[in-house]
Design an enzyme around this catalytic site. Sequence first.
Site, PDB file in Angstrom:
ATOM      1  N   PHE A 183     -11.774  34.982  -6.129  1.00 26.12           N
ATOM      2  CA  PHE A 183     -10.662  34.908  -4.960  1.00 26.12           C
ATOM      3  C   PHE A 183      -9.387  35.397  -5.065  1.00 26.12           C
ATOM      4  CE2 PHE A 183     -12.867  30.369  -4.498  1.00 26.12           C
ATOM      5  CZ  PHE A 183     -13.757  31.145  -3.349  1.00 26.12           C
ATOM      6  N   ARG A 184      -9.498  36.463  -5.987  1.00 25.78           N
ATOM      7  CA  ARG A 184      -8.830  37.243  -6.785  1.00 25.78           C
ATOM      8  C   ARG A 184      -7.779  37.038  -7.285  1.00 25.78           C
ATOM      9  NH1 ARG A 184     -10.591  42.346  -5.996  1.00 25.78           N
ATOM     10  NH2 ARG A 184     -12.390  42.328  -4.111  1.00 25.78           N
ATOM     11  N   LEU A 185      -7.385  35.652  -7.810  1.00 28.74           N
ATOM     12  CA  LEU A 185      -6.617  35.041  -8.166  1.00 28.74           C
ATOM     13  C   LEU A 185      -7.070  35.169  -9.929  1.00 28.74           C
ATOM     14  CD1 LEU A 185      -6.646  31.583  -6.754  1.00 28.74           C
ATOM     15  CD2 LEU A 185      -4.786  33.173  -6.453  1.00 28.74           C
TER      16      LEU A 185
END
Length: 202
Positions: A174-176
């Site tokens: 999730f692009r974290l």
Amino acid sequence: MTDSNDRDPYNLFAEWMKEAEQSEPNDPNAMALATADASGIPSVRMVLLKGIDPRGFVFYTNTESRKGAQLLANRNAALCFHWKSLRRQVRVEGPVEIVTDAEADAYFESRPRESRIGAWASLQSRPLEGRWELEKRVAQFAAKYAIGTVPRPPHWTGFRVLPSRIEFWRDRPFRLHDRLVFQRAEGTDANAPSWTTEHLYP
Ligand SMILES: Cc1cc2nc3c(=O)[nH]c(=O)nc-3n(C[C@H](O)[C@H](O)[C@H](O)COP(=O)(O)O)c2cc1C
């Protein structure tokens, strides 16, 4: 990115490079090299990492090339490794120095003879009228150095990027993403650096 690696970017880099050597189809040591001219205008191209030790990251090139001229005028560079299959990136920034003649000679001598002739033949980054012109120069230097060793051209050497900052980036869901930055501690010797670390928002 374990705790022990948090203290030494070279251990972490070695670990990631080892994994890249297993996962990447070719040239895991390829890195983008950004340079800037005297007025600060940047340019970027790929080169191969050919040496690494606690002082820095070494690549070899023609000092009369576009990058060579820029590095001689503005002795700062940035590197970026991207290992697509691992979804990882490493960014390196810092001043550059020219490697010693002994270091450059040792690497030059390890290259295939044809590559050593090529280093003489190529007027890297300068206009070429046609492939024949390059082939003619290759033939000329092959004849000149037909017997004995091929010496290292005076315009061919290595540059070492002495990192003041190294950032490790690892893909997370999730692009974290994970970002870990090592900064060379103020006033520490480039030959035996100590590092401060911090994590950044993705
Ligand atoms: C994967 C890859 C690796 C390369 N490695 C080198 C290298 O180690 N040294 C080099 O001078 N050029 C290397 N090149 C060529 C450079 O990208 C570039 O075309 C050349 O050095 C001229 O750049 P310049 O005009 O900015 O000086 C490589 C190219 C690729 C695609």
